[in-house]
Design a protein around this motif. Structure first.
Motif, PDB file in Angstrom:
ATOM      1  N   GLY A 116       0.816  -1.209   0.000  1.00 18.10           N
ATOM      2  CA  GLY A 116       0.000   0.000   0.000  1.00 18.10           C
ATOM      3  C   GLY A 116       0.851   1.262   0.000  1.00 18.10           C
ATOM      4  N   GLN A 117       1.949   1.255   0.727  1.00 24.86           N
ATOM      5  CA  GLN A 117       2.829   2.417   0.742  1.00 24.86           C
ATOM      6  C   GLN A 117       3.498   2.615  -0.612  1.00 24.86           C
ATOM      7  N   ARG A 118       3.859   1.524  -1.284  1.00 25.43           N
ATOM      8  CA  ARG A 118       4.464   1.654  -2.606  1.00 25.43           C
ATOM      9  C   ARG A 118       3.475   2.244  -3.604  1.00 25.43           C
ATOM     10  N   ARG A 119       2.223   1.793  -3.537  1.00 24.24           N
ATOM     11  CA  ARG A 119       1.214   2.353  -4.444  1.00 24.24           C
ATOM     12  C   ARG A 119       0.994   3.831  -4.146  1.00 24.24           C
ATOM     13  N   ALA A 124       1.449   9.342  -5.625  1.00 31.62           N
ATOM     14  CA  ALA A 124       1.820  10.691  -5.220  1.00 31.62           C
ATOM     15  C   ALA A 124       2.845  11.282  -6.172  1.00 31.62           C
ATOM     16  N   SER A 125       3.764  10.465  -6.652  1.00 30.41           N
ATOM     17  CA  SER A 125       4.765  10.957  -7.603  1.00 30.41           C
ATOM     18  C   SER A 125       4.102  11.478  -8.869  1.00 30.41           C
ATOM     19  N   HIS A 126       3.123  10.737  -9.350  1.00 29.08           N
ATOM     20  CA  HIS A 126       2.448  11.169 -10.586  1.00 29.08           C
ATOM     21  C   HIS A 126       1.549  12.371 -10.339  1.00 29.08           C
ATOM     22  N   GLU A 127       0.755  12.311  -9.253  1.00 31.51           N
ATOM     23  CA  GLU A 127      -0.219  13.366  -9.007  1.00 31.51           C
ATOM     24  C   GLU A 127       0.436  14.687  -8.625  1.00 31.51           C
ATOM     25  N   LEU A 128       1.609  14.645  -8.016  1.00 30.86           N
ATOM     26  CA  LEU A 128       2.266  15.879  -7.599  1.00 30.86           C
ATOM     27  C   LEU A 128       3.133  16.478  -8.705  1.00 30.86           C
ATOM     28  N   ARG A 129       3.777  15.636  -9.490  1.00 29.50           N
ATOM     29  CA  ARG A 129       4.687  16.144 -10.505  1.00 29.50           C
ATOM     30  C   ARG A 129       3.957  16.640 -11.749  1.00 29.50           C
ATOM     31  N   THR A 130       2.820  16.036 -12.067  1.00 36.76           N
ATOM     32  CA  THR A 130       2.108  16.458 -13.273  1.00 36.76           C
ATOM     33  C   THR A 130       1.627  17.912 -13.178  1.00 36.76           C
ATOM     34  N   ARG A 164      12.016  24.667  -7.185  1.00 41.55           N
ATOM     35  CA  ARG A 164      12.269  24.316  -5.785  1.00 41.55           C
ATOM     36  C   ARG A 164      11.233  23.327  -5.275  1.00 41.55           C
ATOM     37  N   ILE A 165       9.973  23.531  -5.644  1.00 43.33           N
ATOM     38  CA  ILE A 165       8.928  22.592  -5.215  1.00 43.33           C
ATOM     39  C   ILE A 165       9.142  21.228  -5.863  1.00 43.33           C
ATOM     40  N   GLU A 166       9.551  21.205  -7.125  1.00 39.98           N
ATOM     41  CA  GLU A 166       9.842  19.937  -7.787  1.00 39.98           C
ATOM     42  C   GLU A 166      10.980  19.204  -7.082  1.00 39.98           C
ATOM     43  N   ASN A 167      12.016  19.922  -6.728  1.00 36.92           N
ATOM     44  CA  ASN A 167      13.136  19.299  -6.021  1.00 36.92           C
ATOM     45  C   ASN A 167      12.714  18.781  -4.648  1.00 36.92           C
ATOM     46  N   LEU A 168      11.862  19.559  -3.975  1.00 33.72           N
ATOM     47  CA  LEU A 168      11.396  19.134  -2.661  1.00 33.72           C
ATOM     48  C   LEU A 168      10.554  17.870  -2.761  1.00 33.72           C
ATOM     49  N   ILE A 169       9.655  17.819  -3.720  1.00 33.89           N
ATOM     50  CA  ILE A 169       8.824  16.622  -3.892  1.00 33.89           C
ATOM     51  C   ILE A 169       9.693  15.423  -4.261  1.00 33.89           C
ATOM     52  N   GLY A 170      10.647  15.646  -5.163  1.00 27.74           N
ATOM     53  CA  GLY A 170      11.542  14.549  -5.526  1.00 27.74           C
ATOM     54  C   GLY A 170      12.340  14.049  -4.332  1.00 27.74           C
ATOM     55  N   ALA A 171      12.805  14.974  -3.479  1.00 29.71           N
ATOM     56  CA  ALA A 171      13.563  14.569  -2.292  1.00 29.71           C
ATOM     57  C   ALA A 171      12.685  13.793  -1.313  1.00 29.71           C
ATOM     58  N   LEU A 172      11.451  14.237  -1.130  1.00 33.03           N
ATOM     59  CA  LEU A 172      10.547  13.525  -0.237  1.00 33.03           C
ATOM     60  C   LEU A 172      10.247  12.116  -0.744  1.00 33.03           C
ATOM     61  N   LEU A 173      10.069  11.956  -2.039  1.00 31.54           N
ATOM     62  CA  LEU A 173       9.803  10.635  -2.599  1.00 31.54           C
ATOM     63  C   LEU A 173      11.019   9.722  -2.456  1.00 31.54           C
TER      64      LEU A 173
END
Length: 380
Positions: free
Chosen positions: A159-162, A167-173, A203-212
């Motif tokens: 479930g965490q992997r899904r 989240a990667s798709h929904e946040l980066r798009t 900066r937001i893209e980098n932050l999201i990428g770092a969190l993922l």
């Protein structure tokens, strides 16, 4: 340290030895008493001289007769019986230790199986189960409970992997659409507004990428393969824009079992942190030797009491500069833990940091082959 198998062996052999000794001593005592009763009381047997009776016991008081001694041949038989009994007890003690050792091993075999499965399990093989067969006893119940816990853990990890993938798709798009709208909708002569919006978007893209990446590292490795860490280090150093900071590298061959993309991110974050928090004309030294990756840099003085904050998410030191996300070294620590490594930081007396990543021998090997990580990096 005394193992459970040794303790069980001592208990088994001790109880067996105690029981056997009591039995042998009891039988010998009963045999001696029977010989006294049968042989010593015979008419042709030796008769003990009558003992004088004290005057005060003559008045009708029964006086016990002393037991006559046994013949010499019978006493030899009794002595031989005691000697044989002592030898038998010693032999039985040795046999009981050997039998107890084997029996303890058979009893603890399911426990060893449970322990081996627990040590072997990781995020990449959570589908494995103990599946202990045999009678419905306490060990079978323990194994089934462990298997049920693995079922719940596997469902949670899936479930965490899904969630991470969604989240990667929904946040980066939306960020990609926003960046395209800024670049297309605002002309280049719009002034600082266009540059400011693009900078915040990146900066937001980098932050999201770092969190993922941090979430992925915290959940362990999906697949572990041999990675030539020395080649990763040289590649990252070659691709780093150091500006006016001098970067030197010395890397011995080292193969690490792990994820090539995460190891690349570990080295990249260490080097970026060393370059960003430095001063003009400073230097960065990268060393890989004896299973230890060391990144040492010059820069501002770091208080020793603040070293623990470096590896916490969103923690920044007041003595540093730059617009980092505050996740760089926390990602390094998570990736290191996923690879069985230990991260330590030490403040240099003249300023700057020395960060070491020590890989355990079970994850690292000194023998490295060329190009072991490039296929993984290309397909990541």
């Amino acid at each position: 340290m005394t193992t459970v198998r040794v303790r069980l062996t001592l208990i088994y052999s001790g109880l067996f030895l105690l029981t056997g000794t009591v039995l042998v001593v009891t039988l010998n005592l009963l045999l001696t008493q029977a010989l006294h009763a049968r042989v010593g009381g015979r008419p042709d047997g030796p008769q003990a001289p009558p003992a004088p009776i004290p005057p005060e016991l003559i008045a009708g008081t029964p006086v016990p007769r002393p037991r006559p001694p046994l013949p010499d041949e019978v006493q030899d038989v009794v002595g031989y019986q005691w000697a044989v009994a002592a030898v038998a007890v010693v032999i039985l003690a040795a046999v009981s230790v050997a039998v107890g050792w084997v029996v303890a091993e058979r009893i603890l075999r399911p426990v060893h199986r449970i322990t081996a499965t627990a040590r072997r399990l990781s995020v990449s093989n959570l589908h494995e189960r103990i599946a202990l067969a045999g009678p419905r006893d306490e060990l079978k119940e323990l194994a089934d409970t462990f298997d049920a816990m693995l079922d719940r853990l596997e469902r949670s990890v899936q479930g965490q992997r899904r969630f991470i993938a969604n989240a990667s798709h929904e946040l980066r798009t939306p960020l990609a659409v926003q960046r395209a709208a800024i670049e297309i909708g605002l002309p280049e002569d719009a002034g600082e507004i266009r540059g400011t919006l693009l900078a915040h978007n990146r900066r937001i893209e980098n932050l999201i990428g770092a969190l993922l990446v941090l979430a992925q590292a915290e959940h362990g490795l999906d697949d572990s393969r041999p990675v030539a860490l020395d080649q990763v280090v040289r590649l990252v150093v070659a691709e780093t824009r150091a500006g006016q900071v001098a970067v030197t590298v010395r890397a011995e061959p080292l193969v690490v079992d792990g994820d090539a993309v995460l190891l690349n991110r570990l080295v990249t974050n260490l080097l970026d942190n060393a370059v960003r928090y430095n001063h003009s004309g400073g230097r960065v030294e990268v060393t890989l030797a004896a299973g230890v990756l060391t990144v040492r840099n010059t820069g501002p003085v770091v208080p020793a009491e603040r070293l623990g904050d470096l590896f916490e998410p969103f923690r920044r030191l007041h003595t540093t500069r730059g617009q980092g996300s505050g996740l760089g070294l926390s990602i390094v620590a998570s990736i290191a833990r996923a690879h069985g490594a230990e991260v330590r930081a030490r403040a240099n007396p003249g300023g700057g940091l020395e960060i070491t990543v020590t890989f355990t021998p079970s994850y690292a090997s000194r023998a490295a082959g060329p190009g072991w990580f490039r296929d993984d990096m290309a397909t990541a």
